[in-house]
Scaffold this motif. Structure first.
Motif, PDB file in Angstrom:
ATOM      1  N   VAL A 133       0.833  -1.203   0.000  1.00 12.98           N
ATOM      2  CA  VAL A 133       0.000   0.000   0.000  1.00 12.98           C
ATOM      3  C   VAL A 133       0.866   1.250   0.000  1.00 12.98           C
ATOM      4  N   LYS A 134       1.981   1.214   0.738  1.00 14.63           N
ATOM      5  CA  LYS A 134       2.886   2.366   0.772  1.00 14.63           C
ATOM      6  C   LYS A 134       3.476   2.633  -0.610  1.00 14.63           C
ATOM      7  N   LEU A 135       3.866   1.590  -1.332  1.00 16.66           N
ATOM      8  CA  LEU A 135       4.414   1.778  -2.677  1.00 16.66           C
ATOM      9  C   LEU A 135       3.379   2.389  -3.612  1.00 16.66           C
ATOM     10  N   ARG A 136       2.119   1.941  -3.500  1.00 19.03           N
ATOM     11  CA  ARG A 136       1.071   2.523  -4.332  1.00 19.03           C
ATOM     12  C   ARG A 136       0.823   3.982  -3.959  1.00 19.03           C
ATOM     13  N   ALA A 137       0.837   4.280  -2.663  1.00 21.46           N
ATOM     14  CA  ALA A 137       0.624   5.652  -2.225  1.00 21.46           C
ATOM     15  C   ALA A 137       1.735   6.573  -2.727  1.00 21.46           C
ATOM     16  N   GLN A 138       2.990   6.107  -2.736  1.00 25.18           N
ATOM     17  CA  GLN A 138       4.085   6.925  -3.261  1.00 25.18           C
ATOM     18  C   GLN A 138       3.901   7.200  -4.744  1.00 25.18           C
ATOM     19  N   ARG A 139       3.472   6.182  -5.470  1.00 24.19           N
ATOM     20  CA  ARG A 139       3.253   6.384  -6.915  1.00 24.19           C
ATOM     21  C   ARG A 139       2.150   7.394  -7.176  1.00 24.19           C
ATOM     22  N   LEU A 140       1.149   7.436  -6.294  1.00 19.96           N
ATOM     23  CA  LEU A 140       0.029   8.360  -6.475  1.00 19.96           C
ATOM     24  C   LEU A 140       0.282   9.726  -5.859  1.00 19.96           C
ATOM     25  N   GLY A 141       1.416   9.904  -5.210  1.00 19.78           N
ATOM     26  CA  GLY A 141       1.713  11.191  -4.591  1.00 19.78           C
ATOM     27  C   GLY A 141       1.009  11.412  -3.276  1.00 19.78           C
ATOM     28  N   VAL A 142       0.659  10.344  -2.582  1.00 19.84           N
ATOM     29  CA  VAL A 142      -0.007  10.444  -1.278  1.00 19.84           C
ATOM     30  C   VAL A 142       1.057  10.417  -0.197  1.00 19.84           C
ATOM     31  N   ASP A 143       1.198  11.523   0.528  1.00 21.65           N
ATOM     32  CA  ASP A 143       2.204  11.631   1.581  1.00 21.65           C
ATOM     33  C   ASP A 143       1.616  12.436   2.732  1.00 21.65           C
ATOM     34  N   THR A 144       0.915  11.771   3.623  1.00 22.78           N
ATOM     35  CA  THR A 144       0.266  12.428   4.748  1.00 22.78           C
ATOM     36  C   THR A 144       0.257  11.496   5.954  1.00 22.78           C
ATOM     37  N   ASP A 145       0.477  12.071   7.139  1.00 21.12           N
ATOM     38  CA  ASP A 145       0.438  11.285   8.376  1.00 21.12           C
ATOM     39  C   ASP A 145      -0.975  10.929   8.797  1.00 21.12           C
ATOM     40  N   ARG A 146      -1.974  11.512   8.150  1.00 21.14           N
ATOM     41  CA  ARG A 146      -3.357  11.225   8.527  1.00 21.14           C
ATOM     42  C   ARG A 146      -3.897   9.956   7.874  1.00 21.14           C
ATOM     43  N   LEU A 147      -3.107   9.350   6.973  1.00 18.45           N
ATOM     44  CA  LEU A 147      -3.486   8.069   6.378  1.00 18.45           C
ATOM     45  C   LEU A 147      -2.862   6.960   7.216  1.00 18.45           C
ATOM     46  N   LEU A 148      -3.682   6.208   7.920  1.00 19.28           N
ATOM     47  CA  LEU A 148      -3.226   5.146   8.819  1.00 19.28           C
ATOM     48  C   LEU A 148      -3.473   3.791   8.162  1.00 19.28           C
ATOM     49  N   LEU A 149      -2.454   2.931   8.168  1.00 17.17           N
ATOM     50  CA  LEU A 149      -2.544   1.624   7.546  1.00 17.17           C
ATOM     51  C   LEU A 149      -2.668   0.552   8.614  1.00 17.17           C
ATOM     52  N   LEU A 150      -3.561  -0.407   8.363  1.00 17.83           N
ATOM     53  CA  LEU A 150      -3.759  -1.535   9.265  1.00 17.83           C
ATOM     54  C   LEU A 150      -3.915  -2.798   8.430  1.00 17.83           C
ATOM     55  N   ALA A 151      -2.958  -3.725   8.566  1.00 21.51           N
ATOM     56  CA  ALA A 151      -3.036  -5.013   7.875  1.00 21.51           C
ATOM     57  C   ALA A 151      -3.717  -6.001   8.815  1.00 21.51           C
ATOM     58  N   GLU A 152      -5.021  -6.177   8.651  1.00 17.41           N
ATOM     59  CA  GLU A 152      -5.817  -6.976   9.578  1.00 17.41           C
ATOM     60  C   GLU A 152      -7.047  -7.496   8.868  1.00 17.41           C
ATOM     61  N   THR A 153      -7.481  -8.701   9.284  1.00 17.31           N
ATOM     62  CA  THR A 153      -8.704  -9.293   8.736  1.00 17.31           C
ATOM     63  C   THR A 153      -9.715  -9.628   9.817  1.00 17.31           C
ATOM     64  N   ASN A 154      -9.335  -9.545  11.073  1.00 17.76           N
ATOM     65  CA  ASN A 154     -10.236  -9.825  12.184  1.00 17.76           C
ATOM     66  C   ASN A 154     -11.100  -8.608  12.461  1.00 17.76           C
ATOM     67  N   VAL A 155     -12.412  -8.755  12.380  1.00 18.27           N
ATOM     68  CA  VAL A 155     -13.300  -7.614  12.539  1.00 18.27           C
ATOM     69  C   VAL A 155     -13.232  -7.044  13.949  1.00 18.27           C
ATOM     70  N   GLU A 156     -12.916  -7.872  14.952  1.00 14.82           N
ATOM     71  CA  GLU A 156     -12.794  -7.359  16.312  1.00 14.82           C
ATOM     72  C   GLU A 156     -11.557  -6.489  16.464  1.00 14.82           C
ATOM     73  N   ALA A 157     -10.449  -6.884  15.834  1.00 18.18           N
ATOM     74  CA  ALA A 157      -9.239  -6.063  15.865  1.00 18.18           C
ATOM     75  C   ALA A 157      -9.454  -4.753  15.114  1.00 18.18           C
ATOM     76  N   ILE A 158     -10.230  -4.804  14.046  1.00 22.13           N
ATOM     77  CA  ILE A 158     -10.545  -3.576  13.315  1.00 22.13           C
ATOM     78  C   ILE A 158     -11.351  -2.629  14.200  1.00 22.13           C
ATOM     79  N   GLY A 159     -12.291  -3.187  14.967  1.00 21.68           N
ATOM     80  CA  GLY A 159     -13.073  -2.369  15.876  1.00 21.68           C
ATOM     81  C   GLY A 159     -12.223  -1.709  16.933  1.00 21.68           C
ATOM     82  N   GLN A 160     -11.232  -2.407  17.471  1.00 22.72           N
ATOM     83  CA  GLN A 160     -10.331  -1.810  18.453  1.00 22.72           C
ATOM     84  C   GLN A 160      -9.525  -0.669  17.836  1.00 22.72           C
ATOM     85  N   ALA A 161      -9.068  -0.858  16.592  1.00 25.79           N
ATOM     86  CA  ALA A 161      -8.308   0.199  15.917  1.00 25.79           C
ATOM     87  C   ALA A 161      -9.178   1.425  15.657  1.00 25.79           C
ATOM     88  N   VAL A 162     -10.434   1.193  15.318  1.00 22.96           N
ATOM     89  CA  VAL A 162     -11.348   2.313  15.083  1.00 22.96           C
ATOM     90  C   VAL A 162     -11.568   3.111  16.366  1.00 22.96           C
TER      91      VAL A 162
END
Length: 455
Positions: A133-162
């Motif tokens: 995802v970072k490589l794609r974001a660099q190609r698209l010119g996306v460079d912001t600290d407000r974009l948070l990446l989470l590599a997860e498939t468990n819906v409960e872990a996603i809820g905790q991150a939210v």
């Protein structure tokens, strides 16, 4: 003792007591997968909705007493995207975007961070790593600290991150990889997709942030998973286009906060997706002049009129059964138009191959493009070019009549803006339409009248 397992179709969600090669619900082959009943998953009732005496703490109330807050939309700055969403992303909305593999769904979702650098976006990736995802974001010119990446498939872990980062926008790529740990079925199964979506929907509505789910499509072009998935979300978007063409179309087929069937046009470049503010001009830029089998039609997509070129090639068939091929046009509609031309106009298409192509990779389903398609077929059949300065608008009936169309005024304004001199329209539309001064509008009652005008 009989097994309590059931077999669920992964295409339509049909449940059967035994395995079958062909699904009785949708007719797909080899799509039934065994799923064990979830006896430990009970109906979940939020504690806040019930009290000790059994009465609900959230009683019904008259609609006149329901409080309405201000309508809040997230403006992305992408004019085409905001148009499709109905003026921006509604706060607390739950949207689903689907499309063919490699069409650009993840690219579009990643680019939202470039247009909204002040918003906190949580990007949950279940198919790619953070590095990808970072490589794609660099190609698209996306460079912001407000974009948070989470590599997860468990819906409960996603809820905790939210709950920890409180994002303005949640992107889940893709919903077919998300799972609930209390369900024994595999990720991507009907029950997992349904229950995971329900959990994400509950989080979205309670915390009032916006969510985008990225979904896969089947070979037939429908969204993979249970049909109820489309009913649960507020907005259903399809990202369409031919991977061999540069243009992509974002189409809303359902939108609770805006017009349905609205489209946004993008061009895929090496640096990402770029908006196409005037798609009619782009689609007609390579139009040929003085060539038979070409006509310009106007289709109304949502609230936007778009002028495109329809191309037809008619040649004698070398086989007993003539070929019928349509690209960007409904095949059954083509068969009907050819039957009308043979019955009402007297042209023998039964021993000719017919190929129809909508230039630019656009898919058109509106009946108002019938007239232009029929004229293009006759032009190629007779090898006579059509009037290159004319736009054809109208629905063709089985009796060869030209039937009225809706929103003719905006269509004529778009044709005049692009420099066309004439427009052939249904005769019954003339009395209720005000045409631009520099456009000669000709009414046609029958298909023969239209052919006499432009051929």
């Amino acid at each position: 003792m009989a097994s309590s397992s059931r077999y669920v179709c992964q295409e339509c969600g049909h449940a059967a007591h035994k395995w079958m090669g062909k699904c009785p619900g949708c007719g797909a082959w080899n799509t039934l997968v065994e799923e064990k009943p979830e006896s430990d998953v009970k109906a979940r009732v939020p504690k806040s909705t019930s009290s000790s005496n059994g009465r609900t703490s959230n009683p019904p109330e008259p609609i006149t007493e329901v409080a309405l807050g201000p309508e809040t939309r997230l403006q992305t700055g992408m004019v085409e995207f905001d148009r499709v969403m109905g003026g921006g992303i509604m706060q607390g909305s739950f949207s689903l975007i689907a499309g063919d593999p490699g069409i650009g769904k993840s690219t579009l979702m990643t680019e939202l961070a470039r247009f909204m650098p002040e918003r906190t976006i949580l990007y949950v990736t279940g198919e790619e790593s953070k590095r990808q995802v970072k490589l794609r974001a660099q190609r698209l010119g996306v460079d912001t600290d407000r974009l948070l990446l989470l590599a997860e498939t468990n819906v409960e872990a996603i809820g905790q991150a939210v709950r920890s980062c409180e994002p303005d926008l949640l992107i889940v790529d893709s919903i077919q990889t998300i799972f609930r740990p209390d369900l024994s079925s595999a990720p991507g199964s009907v029950s997992q997709v349904r229950e995971s979506t329900a959990s994400l929907l509950k989080m979205t509505k309670e915390d009032e942030f916006s969510t985008f789910l990225v979904g896969h499509v089947t070979k037939k072009g429908t969204i993979a998973g249970p049909r109820v998935l489309e009913h649960m979300v507020d907005t259903v978007l399809y990202f369409e286009g031919d991977r061999h063409h540069a243009f992509r179309i974002l189409r809303s087929v359902k939108n609770r906060f805006g017009a349905a069937n609205e489209i946004g046009v993008f061009e895929m470049r090496e640096s990402g997706l770029h908006e196409v503010p005037n798609p009619s001009e782009i689609f007609l830029s390579e139009r040929g002049y003085g060539v038979s089998g070409s006509a310009v039609i106007c289709s109304l997509e949502g609230t936007r009129p778009i002028l495109v070129e329809v191309q037809a090639l008619v040649s004698p068939s070398s086989y007993g059964t003539p070929q019928r091929t349509a690209t960007g046009f409904e095949y059954s509609r083509l068969q009907m138009l050819l039957a009308v031309l043979e019955k009402r106009i007297g042209l023998a298409f039964s021993d000719h191959d017919v190929f129809i192509n909508i230039a630019g990779g656009v898919k058109l389903n509106e009946p108002a493009v019938d007239l232009g398609t029929a004229v293009a077929a006759v032009s190629s059949f007779r090898d006579v070019p059509t009037d290159t300065n004319a736009v054809l608008i109208g629905e063709v009936g089985l009796g060869g009549e030209i039937r009225t169309v809706s929103q003719l005024g905006p269509r004529l304004k778009e044709a005049a803006k692009l420099g066309f001199d004439r427009a052939v329209v249904p005769a019954n539309n003339l009395d209720s339409t005000t045409a631009p001064d520099d456009l000669d509008v000709i009414g046609a009652k029958t298909l023969q009248d239209a052919l006499d005008t432009v051929l």
